[in-house]
Design an enzyme around this catalytic site. Structure first.
Site, PDB file in Angstrom:
ATOM      1  N   GLU A  51      53.894  13.032  31.317  1.00 27.99           N
ATOM      2  CA  GLU A  51      55.026  14.049  32.312  1.00 27.99           C
ATOM      3  C   GLU A  51      56.194  13.966  32.382  1.00 27.99           C
ATOM      4  OE1 GLU A  51      52.939  15.240  34.902  1.00 27.99           O
ATOM      5  OE2 GLU A  51      50.778  15.044  32.979  1.00 27.99           O
TER       6      GLU A  51
ATOM      7  N   CYS B   3      61.396  16.233  39.093  1.00 26.87           N
ATOM      8  CA  CYS B   3      61.401  17.241  38.347  1.00 26.87           C
ATOM      9  C   CYS B   3      60.974  18.689  38.209  1.00 26.87           C
ATOM     10  CB  CYS B   3      59.585  15.990  37.052  1.00 26.87           C
ATOM     11  SG  CYS B   3      58.530  16.189  38.496  1.00 26.87           S
TER      12      CYS B   3
END
Ligand code: NAP
Length: 516
Positions: free
Chosen positions: A285, A319
């Site tokens: 990720e 993020c």
């Protein structure tokens, strides 16, 4: 998932809750400076070289002192995980599920203490810390439920004269490498997904937030996870990361962090090592450059609010943070004026003071890098808010908005990971979507629009793993918003969703002849 409910957030507007949080902050502060052991399958170790984590709101304060794992310790941790795997992988899934539910309960029972560690070690405001801790609890509860679904035989068709079956089995030794920005939730999610599915774990936490990792490891032990089921290997990723990834006994790597480290892990893991019996699996990720598109007919006040909280919540260090607002030219000036006023009202200061909406960024090097981007941004666009470090002892930066940014600009393309928002003008919705998709990343995105046809186009063409319509682009909830992105944002996995545990398992099909 009818049985799953998200953990409710503590309401800090209630005086009793505020008092409990103040008490937790005082308790945690009294534990500052404690030294923590490194643990290899239960063996407690210390090293001459120490890793000190500091309070980013006041870096003279040492939150915790930790060990720096050596290369020999890294190899030993993988060996230890490998040797316990046969036993752990054959435990009854029901007992692992029960352990995971107890882990959720253990974190829940000292939620504010965890909140306080997040405030002091990661620089999170109270509500941001609370959301992180609740998400960690959600991951534990959700993956416990998911493991119930995935343990036992899965549906397959039956051939005449045979008993046909398919079941999921674990993979082996998992290397878990989380980032500092969701230092509890992401670490807990990746670690418990690996453990509940029957894998053994080597956890290498971020060097910025090792104390939260040590506290989490205590919760796992309290919940009954055997000491040999995981190791906590504090230390520098650049010193031991490659070794851990390359070890032939490492079966898979679950990583969340930056694009460059993720790509390096992926590359090293792909190279077969002597004695290695498998192709390593990488679940990665990575970064984001998330955009919010504001359409001409949108509710401007709601869009301004959504952009402001998505861009500046936790100092833009998510993020999923909005770092690009792409606004239709017909409402551009009005939007900017309102955004400027909204951002001007944001208070920045120590994270333990609940009147501050924004705390510090994580480290001095992060602050330097963000300030460098701001200087680039001043040349690439027009500064309309912030633009400098904020006064104080901590790593504070003003919420910064740079307008009139063109898609080719560095601050439009590169992940800054701080409180810096680029605002760009689009001649129409079609062009706005094109600009939003002009990125190497594809993590989150949002659209504010009242036009059903434009919303339909966004659903079809906005290329992100998590798309939000008429709401902010941060704050994914376990269960409802399985999370993970496209392109260089990662390997398209979806944490907190029904596909996730399958990444930690492999399927075995068994056909038994029962009639000749
Ligand atoms: P990072 O610098 O890539 O570090 C992440 C982890 O990797 C840390 O534990 C780090 O350890 C370790 N590491 C560093 N070098 C390594 C190596 N050569 N081999 C193995 N591990 C290594 O990222 P970060 O600054 O912690 O986190 C911010 C980034 O994470 C941003 O890009 C953000 O977008 C991304 N992120 C993505 C998601 C998502 O779901 N897609 C969620 C959260 C964050 P040390 O701390 O010891 O260096």
């Amino acid at each position: 998932m009818p049985d799953f409910k998200n953990e409710p957030y503590t309401d800090f507007s209630i005086a009793a809750n505020r008092q409990s949080m103040e008490a937790a902050l005082a308790k945690v502060r009294s534990e500052f400076g404690r030294e923590y052991d490194l643990s290899i399958a239960g063996e407690r170790l210390r090293t001459p070289d120490k890793l000190k984590s500091v309070n980013p709101s006041n870096p003279t304060e040492i939150v915790g002192i930790h060990q720096k794992a050596t290369p020999a310790m890294a190899s030993k941790a993988i060996e230890a995980a490998h040797s316990f795997f046969p036993e752990w992988s054959r435990t009854n899934p029901a007992s692992r599920i029960a352990m995971l539910r107890r882990a959720a309960q253990s974190i829940r029972s000292r939620k504010m203490e965890f909140d306080a560690w997040l405030v002091y070690e990661a620089g999170k405001s109270w509500p941001e810390a609370e959301a992180d801790v609740c998400e960690a609890i959600d991951f534990c509860e959700y993956y416990a439920l998911e493991m119930e679904r995935l343990s036992g035989p899965q549906p397959v068709s039956q051939l005449p004269g045979e008993r046909d079956e398919m079941r999921y089995i674990p993979l082996g030794v998992g290397l878990i490498i989380p980032p500092w920005n969701f230092p509890l939730a992401i670490m807990a999610g990746m670690t418990t997904a690996a453990l509940v599915t029957g894998n053994t774990v080597v956890l290498k936490p971020s060097s910025e937030t090792p104390t939260i990792a040590a506290r989490f490891a205590e919760a796992l032990l309290e919940a009954g996870f055997p000491e040999r089921s995981f190791s906590l290997l504090t230390g520098s990723g650049s010193a031991i990361g490659d070794l851990l990834v390359q070890n032939p006994k490492t079966r898979f790597i679950a990583f969340t962090g930056s694009r460059d480290v993720g790509l390096r892990i992926n590359e090293l893991a792909a190279k077969h090592q002597p004695g290695q019996l498998w192709i390593k699996r990488v679940i990665a990720e990575m970064g984001g450059k998330d955009a919010i598109v504001v359409d001409a007919g949108a509710d401007i006040d709601k869009a301004v609010e959504g952009v402001a909280v998505s861009a500046f919540g936790y100092q833009g260090q998510k993020c999923s943070a909005c770092s690009r607002a792409i606004v239709d030219e017909r409402i551009y000036d009005q939007f900017l004026e309102k955004l400027q006023a909204r951002v001007g009202g944001i208070r920045v200061g120590p994270a333990n003071d609940p009147s501050n909406y924004m705390g510090p960024v994580i480290s001095n090097s992060a602050r330097r890098s963000i300030l460098d981007y701001i200087e680039v941004g001043k040349r690439e666009g027009r500064l309309v808010a912030g633009g400098a470090a904020e006064n104080g002892d901590g790593y504070f930066i003003q919420p910064t908005v740079i307008a009139d940014v063109e898609p080719g600009a560095k601050i439009f393309q590169e992940e800054i990971f701080g409180p810096v928002l680029a605002v760009s003008k689009a001649k129409n919705f079609e062009r706005a979507l094109e600009m939003a998709n002009d990125s190497q990343y594809g993590l989150t995105g949002a659209v504010y629009s009242n036009d059903p046809e434009h919303i339909r186009q966004a659903r079809e063409r906005f290329f992100v793993g998590n798309l939000y319509v008429n709401r902010k682009c941060t704050g994914a909830m376990v269960g409802a918003h399985p999370f993970g992105g496209f392109n260089l944002s990662g390997t398209d996995s979806k944490a907190g969703g029904p596909d996730y545990l399958l990444l930690f398992l492999q399927a075995k099909a068994i056909a038994e002849k029962i009639v000749n």
